[in-house]
Design a protein around this motif. Structure first.
Motif, short mmCIF file in Angstrom:
data_model
loop_
_atom_site.label_atom_id
_atom_site.label_comp_id
_atom_site.label_asym_id
_atom_site.label_seq_id
_atom_site.Cartn_x
_atom_site.Cartn_y
_atom_site.Cartn_z
N SER A 1 -6.69 4.46 3.40
CA SER A 1 -7.43 4.73 2.22
C SER A 1 -8.99 4.93 2.39
O SER A 1 -9.71 5.68 1.61
CB SER A 1 -7.31 3.82 1.14
N ARG A 2 -9.64 4.51 3.55
CA ARG A 2 -10.84 4.70 3.94
C ARG A 2 -11.11 5.51 4.80
O ARG A 2 -12.43 5.86 5.16
CB ARG A 2 -11.45 3.36 4.03
N TYR B 1 -4.11 -0.26 5.05
CA TYR B 1 -5.13 0.13 4.25
C TYR B 1 -6.20 0.90 4.69
O TYR B 1 -7.00 1.65 3.88
CB TYR B 1 -5.67 -1.37 3.68
N LYS C 1 -3.39 3.30 -0.58
CA LYS C 1 -3.87 2.69 -1.69
C LYS C 1 -3.17 1.57 -2.21
O LYS C 1 -2.08 1.46 -2.07
CB LYS C 1 -4.07 3.81 -2.91
N PHE D 1 1.00 -1.11 -0.01
CA PHE D 1 -0.16 -0.05 0.02
C PHE D 1 0.74 1.25 0.07
O PHE D 1 1.79 1.34 0.52
CB PHE D 1 -0.91 -0.12 1.12
N ALA E 1 -0.77 6.89 1.26
CA ALA E 1 -2.39 7.15 1.38
C ALA E 1 -3.19 5.89 1.53
O ALA E 1 -4.31 5.89 1.75
CB ALA E 1 -2.87 7.82 -0.06
#
Length: 241
Positions: free
Chosen positions: A233-234, A230, A27, A22, A25
């Motif tokens: 990113s959310r 991860y 992604k 990842f 950020a």
């Protein structure tokens, strides 16, 4: 007079070195193409020096074919000074995940960590993708194919965390089980001796990571670390489970 037992053969089983799945950020990077990062290259070289220090020579070197295994094996061999062609066995690629964006927020923790939590049920899926049963269905026949070939005495397998757990689980139990909590640090080495009888396995050592063999700074699992990356990113705060 009782006949002496047949000499067991040696399998050195490695996990590839560290990679960056990842970006900053959170992604994801395409896992089929991701290379080793700087630390992963150092881990692979350290493993190679550990083999070289013992004067070990491999009859065969088998990788999954994914770039991170190919690069790790190449750096190991560069340190040992051994020139040997790599064999790519695609049935030994890592357990395949699904589409991360399709996993709802509330299911992320289970999707990331469930397939590596204790004795894992075969129906359990990794990141909504391949199941543990599907992983074992392709790894175990490949393992038997390797065992059936009498041409080697010492083999180096450079594979993946999930694949290695499947192999180690079978060697430890002699059964079709998946022990998800067998730690496999990036760049680690396992040593297994295998005889001619179906369940004749001896696990000599597991998860030896040459740069930090005592794992002093690691208390979380690889998948817990990846989940934390991860979640950025959310924009979801990480909560202790």
């Amino acid at each position: 007079m009782m006949a002496a037992p047949a000499q067991r053969r040696r399998v050195y089983l490695m996990r590839h070195g560290s990679v960056t799945y990842f970006d900053a950020a959170g992604k994801p990077v395409l896992p089929e193409t991701v290379p080793l990062n700087e630390y992963g290259r150092a881990q692979a070289a350290a493993a190679g020096r550990a083999f070289a220090a013992q004067g070990l020579v491999f009859d065969r070197v088998i990788v999954s074919g994914l770039p991170r295994t190919v690069e790790t094996a190449g750096r190991v061999l560069a340190e040992t000074g051994q020139r040997i062609d790599l064999e790519e066995w695609p049935d030994l690629v890592e357990i395949r995940g699904g589409k991360l964006s399709a996993i709802p927020d509330e299911a992320l923790h289970e999707a990331f960590t469930g397939a590596f939590d204790g004795m894992v049920a075969e129906h359990k899926r990794f990141l909504g993708g391949e199941s543990v049963a599907e992983l074992m269905d392709r790894v175990f026949p490949a393992l038997e194919r390797l065992r059936a070939d009498p041409s080697w005495d010492t083999v180096l397998l450079v594979l993946h965390g999930g694949v290695n757990r499947a192999i180690l689980s079978y060697a430890l139990t002699g059964q079709r089980l998946f022990l998800g909590n067998l730690a496999q640090a990036p760049g680690c080495i396992n040593a297994l001796d295998v005889g001619t009888a179906p369940n004749d396995w001896v696990v000599r050592f597991s998860n030896y990571a040459p740069p930090a063999p005592l794992h002093p700074d690691t208390r979380s699992t690889t998948m817990e670390q990846l989940l934390a990356q991860y979640l950025k990113s959310r924009r979801i705060p990480l909560q202790n489970k």
